[in-house]
Design a protein around this motif. Structure first.
Motif, PDB file in Angstrom:
ATOM      1  N   ASN A  89      -6.684   2.886  -1.101  1.00  0.00           N
ATOM      2  CA  ASN A  89      -6.255   3.933  -2.026  1.00  0.00           C
ATOM      3  C   ASN A  89      -5.350   4.953  -1.352  1.00  0.00           C
ATOM      4  O   ASN A  89      -4.381   5.418  -1.954  1.00  0.00           O
ATOM      5  N   LEU A  90      -5.646   5.308  -0.108  1.00  0.00           N
ATOM      6  CA  LEU A  90      -4.815   6.303   0.577  1.00  0.00           C
ATOM      7  C   LEU A  90      -3.428   5.733   0.862  1.00  0.00           C
ATOM      8  O   LEU A  90      -2.425   6.425   0.661  1.00  0.00           O
ATOM      9  N   ARG A  91      -3.354   4.493   1.288  1.00  0.00           N
ATOM     10  CA  ARG A  91      -2.031   3.882   1.516  1.00  0.00           C
ATOM     11  C   ARG A  91      -1.240   3.836   0.217  1.00  0.00           C
ATOM     12  O   ARG A  91      -0.039   4.130   0.200  1.00  0.00           O
ATOM     13  N   ARG A  92      -1.890   3.491  -0.871  1.00  0.00           N
ATOM     14  CA  ARG A  92      -1.220   3.444  -2.177  1.00  0.00           C
ATOM     15  C   ARG A  92      -0.730   4.834  -2.574  1.00  0.00           C
ATOM     16  O   ARG A  92       0.389   4.995  -3.039  1.00  0.00           O
ATOM     17  N   TRP A  93      -1.577   5.851  -2.393  1.00  0.00           N
ATOM     18  CA  TRP A  93      -1.218   7.229  -2.717  1.00  0.00           C
ATOM     19  C   TRP A  93      -0.018   7.697  -1.884  1.00  0.00           C
ATOM     20  O   TRP A  93       0.925   8.288  -2.398  1.00  0.00           O
ATOM     21  N   ILE A  94      -0.045   7.428  -0.580  1.00  0.00           N
ATOM     22  CA  ILE A  94       1.040   7.853   0.304  1.00  0.00           C
ATOM     23  C   ILE A  94       2.344   7.141  -0.060  1.00  0.00           C
ATOM     24  O   ILE A  94       3.409   7.763  -0.070  1.00  0.00           O
ATOM     25  N   SER A  95       2.266   5.872  -0.378  1.00  0.00           N
ATOM     26  CA  SER A  95       3.467   5.088  -0.679  1.00  0.00           C
ATOM     27  C   SER A  95       4.099   5.444  -2.022  1.00  0.00           C
ATOM     28  O   SER A  95       5.321   5.474  -2.136  1.00  0.00           O
ATOM     29  N   VAL A 111       7.801   6.036   1.655  1.00  0.00           N
ATOM     30  CA  VAL A 111       7.006   5.604   2.813  1.00  0.00           C
ATOM     31  C   VAL A 111       6.681   4.121   2.647  1.00  0.00           C
ATOM     32  O   VAL A 111       6.104   3.717   1.639  1.00  0.00           O
ATOM     33  N   ASP A 112       7.071   3.309   3.637  1.00  0.00           N
ATOM     34  CA  ASP A 112       6.787   1.871   3.539  1.00  0.00           C
ATOM     35  C   ASP A 112       5.331   1.579   3.908  1.00  0.00           C
ATOM     36  O   ASP A 112       4.593   2.468   4.346  1.00  0.00           O
ATOM     37  N   ALA A 113       4.927   0.338   3.737  1.00  0.00           N
ATOM     38  CA  ALA A 113       3.519  -0.048   3.892  1.00  0.00           C
ATOM     39  C   ALA A 113       2.984   0.192   5.303  1.00  0.00           C
ATOM     40  O   ALA A 113       1.855   0.660   5.472  1.00  0.00           O
ATOM     41  N   ILE A 114       3.773  -0.128   6.316  1.00  0.00           N
ATOM     42  CA  ILE A 114       3.314   0.051   7.700  1.00  0.00           C
ATOM     43  C   ILE A 114       3.171   1.537   8.033  1.00  0.00           C
ATOM     44  O   ILE A 114       2.178   1.961   8.622  1.00  0.00           O
TER      45      ILE A 114
END
Length: 127
Positions: A89-95, A111-114
């Motif tokens: 969820n945090l990666r999705r939110w940041i991206s 912001v890309d996935a990595i």
């Protein structure tokens, strides 16, 4: 005798309502970062300029007041008050924060996935 039955029944109902009203599901456990590099995440947070909106411990000049402070982010249960605070969820939110909560104040910074994975690793280390 009838009054006692009503009183006992009323107390039983009150106990059930009170117990049910106070009981809520416990918050999700604090997140554990399974992937990513927190050190690189700290560098990326500075590079993307996250500190212009957020106060972020350990990041030079990250003292923004537009967004919420990210102090103790790793101990929080939710992201944006809606999502359980976990890596995915945090990666999705940041991206793509606008895809998660349309119209919120956080911009999509591309912001890309990595990079999102490393930023999430840093934020989850703040507890």
């Amino acid at each position: 005798m009838r009054r006692r039955r009503i009183s006992a029944a009323a107390l039983a109902v009150l106990a059930l309502v009170t117990a049910g009203g106070c009981a809520s599901s416990p918050p999700p456990p604090p997140p554990q970062s399974r992937a990513g590099h927190p050190e690189r995440g700290a560098e990326l947070i500075a590079r993307y300029g996250c500190g212009s909106c957020h106060t972020i411990p350990g990041i030079d000049r990250a003292d923004g007041l537009v967004g919420p402070p990210l102090t103790r982010f790793g101990a929080r249960s939710y992201i944006a008050g809606k999502l359980p605070n976990n890596d995915d969820n945090l990666r999705r939110w940041i991206s793509d924060p606008q895809a998660v909560v349309p119209g919120n104040a956080m911009p999509n910074l591309g912001v890309d996935a990595i990079d999102a994975q490393d930023i999430a690793a840093y934020l989850h280390s703040l507890d």
